[in-house]
Enzyme design. Structure first.
Site, PDB file in Angstrom:
ATOM      1  N   HIS A  57     -10.651   5.543   7.889  1.00 58.54           N
ATOM      2  CA  HIS A  57      -9.194   5.667   8.029  1.00 58.54           C
ATOM      3  C   HIS A  57      -8.837   6.722   9.078  1.00 58.54           C
ATOM      4  O   HIS A  57      -8.024   6.486   9.976  1.00 58.54           O
ATOM      5  CB  HIS A  57      -8.576   6.066   6.682  1.00 58.54           C
ATOM      6  CG  HIS A  57      -8.165   4.925   5.829  1.00 58.54           C
ATOM      7  ND1 HIS A  57      -6.974   4.268   5.999  1.00 58.54           N
ATOM      8  CD2 HIS A  57      -8.784   4.306   4.785  1.00 58.54           C
ATOM      9  CE1 HIS A  57      -6.862   3.294   5.100  1.00 58.54           C
ATOM     10  NE2 HIS A  57      -7.953   3.304   4.342  1.00 58.54           N
ATOM     11  N   HIS A  60     -15.078   5.618   3.232  1.00 57.60           N
ATOM     12  CA  HIS A  60     -13.732   5.040   3.288  1.00 57.60           C
ATOM     13  C   HIS A  60     -12.748   5.936   4.020  1.00 57.60           C
ATOM     14  O   HIS A  60     -12.037   5.502   4.938  1.00 57.60           O
ATOM     15  CB  HIS A  60     -13.243   4.756   1.859  1.00 57.60           C
ATOM     16  CG  HIS A  60     -11.752   4.639   1.726  1.00 57.60           C
ATOM     17  ND1 HIS A  60     -10.972   5.678   1.251  1.00 57.60           N
ATOM     18  CD2 HIS A  60     -10.900   3.632   2.022  1.00 57.60           C
ATOM     19  CE1 HIS A  60      -9.704   5.304   1.242  1.00 57.60           C
ATOM     20  NE2 HIS A  60      -9.633   4.071   1.710  1.00 57.60           N
ATOM     21  N   PHE A 112      -1.651   7.102   4.245  1.00 65.53           N
ATOM     22  CA  PHE A 112      -1.538   6.055   3.223  1.00 65.53           C
ATOM     23  C   PHE A 112      -0.283   5.212   3.409  1.00 65.53           C
ATOM     24  O   PHE A 112      -0.307   3.997   3.199  1.00 65.53           O
ATOM     25  CB  PHE A 112      -1.504   6.678   1.823  1.00 65.53           C
ATOM     26  CG  PHE A 112      -2.856   7.050   1.273  1.00 65.53           C
ATOM     27  CD1 PHE A 112      -4.025   6.576   1.834  1.00 65.53           C
ATOM     28  CD2 PHE A 112      -2.958   7.884   0.164  1.00 65.53           C
ATOM     29  CE1 PHE A 112      -5.260   6.913   1.320  1.00 65.53           C
ATOM     30  CE2 PHE A 112      -4.192   8.226  -0.362  1.00 65.53           C
ATOM     31  CZ  PHE A 112      -5.347   7.747   0.218  1.00 65.53           C
ATOM     32  N   HIS A 126     -11.091  -2.628   4.409  1.00 65.78           N
ATOM     33  CA  HIS A 126     -11.172  -2.647   2.939  1.00 65.78           C
ATOM     34  C   HIS A 126     -11.974  -3.834   2.420  1.00 65.78           C
ATOM     35  O   HIS A 126     -12.510  -3.766   1.302  1.00 65.78           O
ATOM     36  CB  HIS A 126      -9.777  -2.583   2.326  1.00 65.78           C
ATOM     37  CG  HIS A 126      -9.368  -1.174   2.032  1.00 65.78           C
ATOM     38  ND1 HIS A 126      -9.764  -0.499   0.901  1.00 65.78           N
ATOM     39  CD2 HIS A 126      -8.647  -0.298   2.767  1.00 65.78           C
ATOM     40  CE1 HIS A 126      -9.288   0.726   0.914  1.00 65.78           C
ATOM     41  NE2 HIS A 126      -8.606   0.883   2.043  1.00 65.78           N
ATOM     42  N   HIS A 137      -5.299   5.870  -5.701  1.00 60.66           N
ATOM     43  CA  HIS A 137      -6.459   6.522  -5.102  1.00 60.66           C
ATOM     44  C   HIS A 137      -6.916   7.686  -5.988  1.00 60.66           C
ATOM     45  O   HIS A 137      -6.260   8.039  -6.953  1.00 60.66           O
ATOM     46  CB  HIS A 137      -6.125   7.036  -3.702  1.00 60.66           C
ATOM     47  CG  HIS A 137      -5.867   5.951  -2.709  1.00 60.66           C
ATOM     48  ND1 HIS A 137      -4.635   5.365  -2.557  1.00 60.66           N
ATOM     49  CD2 HIS A 137      -6.681   5.325  -1.827  1.00 60.66           C
ATOM     50  CE1 HIS A 137      -4.698   4.432  -1.619  1.00 60.66           C
ATOM     51  NE2 HIS A 137      -5.930   4.389  -1.154  1.00 60.66           N
ATOM     52  N   HIS A 191      -7.534  -2.461  -4.786  1.00 58.04           N
ATOM     53  CA  HIS A 191      -7.697  -2.997  -3.435  1.00 58.04           C
ATOM     54  C   HIS A 191      -8.315  -4.398  -3.450  1.00 58.04           C
ATOM     55  O   HIS A 191      -8.017  -5.211  -2.571  1.00 58.04           O
ATOM     56  CB  HIS A 191      -8.530  -2.040  -2.586  1.00 58.04           C
ATOM     57  CG  HIS A 191      -7.786  -0.807  -2.170  1.00 58.04           C
ATOM     58  ND1 HIS A 191      -7.806   0.353  -2.909  1.00 58.04           N
ATOM     59  CD2 HIS A 191      -6.974  -0.574  -1.093  1.00 58.04           C
ATOM     60  CE1 HIS A 191      -7.055   1.265  -2.294  1.00 58.04           C
ATOM     61  NE2 HIS A 191      -6.538   0.730  -1.195  1.00 58.04           N
ATOM     62  N   HIS A 217       0.833  -1.203   0.000  1.00 58.34           N
ATOM     63  CA  HIS A 217       0.000   0.000   0.000  1.00 58.34           C
ATOM     64  C   HIS A 217       0.869   1.254   0.000  1.00 58.34           C
ATOM     65  O   HIS A 217       0.568   2.235  -0.697  1.00 58.34           O
ATOM     66  CB  HIS A 217      -0.923  -0.009   1.218  1.00 58.34           C
ATOM     67  CG  HIS A 217      -2.093   0.922   1.100  1.00 58.34           C
ATOM     68  ND1 HIS A 217      -2.099   2.174   1.655  1.00 58.34           N
ATOM     69  CD2 HIS A 217      -3.292   0.783   0.469  1.00 58.34           C
ATOM     70  CE1 HIS A 217      -3.256   2.769   1.395  1.00 58.34           C
ATOM     71  NE2 HIS A 217      -3.987   1.951   0.675  1.00 58.34           N
TER      72      HIS A 217
END
Length: 599
Positions: free
Chosen positions: A338, A334, A355, A368, A204, A213, A183
């Site tokens: 996070h 999403h 990230f 995810h 992204h 993903h 990632h």
């Protein structure tokens, strides 16, 4: 993707308080659109992913060795595997190619607020042999369970698999460290586009978000199954879109478990309920009100986004600038999850809050899995356009992962459109948000309410051509509409959308601003359960390989259902309210308009 009809009219800016003159550019708003610079094919820096002088390709504007993206793709047709480019000299196919691991470099992590910067090695082990992925045949469909519903036997098996993964040597591509680095490398500036060393690869903020993903989770799951000798093992999903799952699942909170991560927000441990509209501060809502807010977020992000580009995000092709625009679920919830989990005590909001480090928290993969599950659900909802893209640039975009046998595998988006093709599906659970449609704060305003709102605010300072807008305060903008009173068929064929263009912000800061339509109440804030709430823009801190390059992206919000709910479909204009919630004064917006999406 789809055809659009642009409004030629100029919006009127109606601030809640006078805007500073420094916010008003002296150039036309057309200046925000920049033509992409051509690539210097002769540059020796083509062989290096991270050349020290990234502007060298612009050094000689008179050079005869200058080509645009199509020229590069034609020249590199074999590298992209695009044989049709050779036979058709006018072809413009440009799928994103899997990165070249030999050109991967360290990821840079920065903090604009503190001035801190670190270099993070997140490149995978290099390999010379790459296998093209072929979906295997499975005798059984693996069912990924809801994490809060697993039994003791499953928990023991899952814990053992994670223990074995964490016990692998760090240089094993299947190890927990190397899997977390996947990632980091794809999402934080370690790779460039093949053939375009000045264009960072970012999965992204575009149509690559869901397929990348999905494959990432697929190989992670296969590695866990291999380690415990169970080819039918399936990872759990964090069922945060339903009230029973709106807390961190119990299996992830034992400090002695390999599923635990100490870098989580200490204020958000169970029984604290998740906030799917999280903006960096704690909302003092009752449990009942928090559930209502969360379910309203889910309804809006899943039900009102009815086309592939609205759900998946904007098209992103080889040679393009990164981050053209997020789809609905990537933007929210999403991002909210996070940010809510990440530890605010850490310098970069590790682990889930950045990230580069998100994959270091085992909870990331459960999070995810639920995002992936929502892709399946979205396609099952009513609506003839709830399908995936058919654009070959999307279908033929590719990534590389190490599989359960430590083989380097190249995959294409077209091979992951159906999760059952990859041998898995999700446990069936209740979907309560389908019955939680937002409602108007002031129902029955009727036709003309948009014009009425503009008239009511005419006593305030009105500024024209005020773009870019810096969001350091609430701002109201009157936006003209070009099509009114559309029929049901017209709405089905084209979705009316609000487009916020050239949203610019430092990539390494967390920001959130909300967008309301025809909201007149300055005293009581609009909430997700209100129809006037059109959506939000959010950002998870991340980095470009050049830390000075700002995020420059777009936000597209569907309007058709909202206009109908507010009974303002016949209005000549709407009043858009922008409310900074986090990162006040750090975001600028280049333009706002209404379009019509057909894809």
């Amino acid at each position: 993707m789809g055809s659009t009809v642009n409004s030629p009219s100029t919006p009127i800016i109606i601030p809640s308080s006078p805007l500073q003159t420094s916010f008003i550019p002296k150039t036309s708003q057309l200046s925000i659109f920049k033509k992409k610079k051509p690539f210097n094919f002769a540059s020796k820096k083509l062989v290096s992913c991270k050349a020290s002088d990234r502007n060298q390709n612009n050094a000689d504007s008179s050079s005869l060795n200058r080509f645009d993206r199509r020229d590069i793709l034609l020249g590199l047709g074999g590298l992209y595997g695009a044989t049709n480019l050779v036979s058709d000299p006018f072809a413009s196919a440009a799928p994103i190619a899997a990165p070249d691991l030999s050109l991967c470099e360290n990821s840079t992590v920065t903090s604009s607020s503190s001035g801190t910067s670190i270099s993070v090695p997140c490149c995978p082990p290099k390999a010379t042999n790459i296998i093209d992925f072929k979906p295997p045949r499975f005798s059984n469909i693996r069912l990924r369970p809801a994490a809060h519903l697993v039994d003791a036997n499953y928990f023991e098996k899952f814990t053992k698999a994670m223990e074995l993964m964490k016990a692998l040597p760090d240089d094993d591509p299947r190890s927990f460290k190397q899997q977390a680095n996947v990632h980091c490398a794809y999402c934080n500036g370690a790779y460039d586009h093949v053939g375009f060393p000045d264009q960072q690869l970012q999965i992204h903020f575009s149509w690559l978000f869901f397929p990348f993903h999905r494959f990432y989770l697929y190989f992670y799951e296969r590695i866990l199954g291999k380690l415990i000798g169970d080819p039918n093992f399936a990872m759990p999903f964090w069922n945060w879109d339903s009230p029973p799952g709106m807390v961190i699942p119990d299996i992830y909170v034992d400090p002695t478990s390999p599923l635990y991560d100490e870098k989580r927000n200490v204020d958000h441990q169970p029984p604290k309920m998740l906030d799917l509209d999280y903006a960096g501060t704690e909302e003092l809502l009752s449990k009942r009100d928090q559930i209502k807010s969360n379910l309203s977020v889910m309804y809006r992000q899943m039900v009102t986004y009815k086309t592939p580009s609205l759900f998946h995000g904007a098209a992103y092709r080889a040679g393009d600038n990164p981050s053209p625009g997020m789809g609905s679920v990537e933007n929210n919830p999403h991002t909210a999850v996070h940010r809510w989990v990440g530890d605010k005590r850490e310098p970069f909001s590790e682990d889930m809050g950045n990230f580069y480090s998100a994959g270091r928290d085992p909870l990331f993969y459960a999070h995810h899995c639920n995002v992936d599950r929502l892709w399946n659900i979205w396609k099952s909802l009513p609506g003839k356009k709830r399908t995936d893209f058919t654009d070959t640039d999307w279908l033929d975009s590719s990534f590389i992962f190490y599989d359960e046998n430590a083989n380097l595998v190249r995959v294409k988006v077209r091979d992951c459109l159906n999760s059952r093709t990859l041998g898995y599906d999700y446990q069936k659970v209740n979907i309560p948000w389908l019955k939680n449609k937002p409602t108007p704060r002031r129902p029955g305003r009727g036709s003309g309410s948009g014009s009425a709102m503009a008239a009511e605010t005419n006593t305030k300072t009105v500024i024209r051509n005020a773009f870019p807008i810096v969001l350091d305060k609430l701002v109201r903008i009157e936006i003209p509409r070009t099509k009114k009173s559309r029929t049901k068929v017209e709405k089905e064929n084209e979705e009316e959308v609000l487009v916020l263009q050239n949203i610019r912000v430092d990539r390494d800061v967390a920001v959130k601003f909300d967008v309301y339509i025809n909201d007149e109440d300055d005293e009581t804030p609009t909430e997700p359960e209100d129809s006037e709430f059109a959506g939000s823009f959010t950002n998870i801190p991340h980095n470009h390989h050049n830390p000075g390059v700002k995020l420059d992206t777009n936000l597209t919000l569907p309007l058709s259902d909202l206009l109908e709910d507010l009974d303002i479909e016949r209005d000549d204009n709407i009043v858009v309210t922008l409310v900074p919630k986090e990162g006040k004064g750090l975001v600028s917006i280049g333009n706002i308009k209404i379009d019509f999406v057909r894809d």
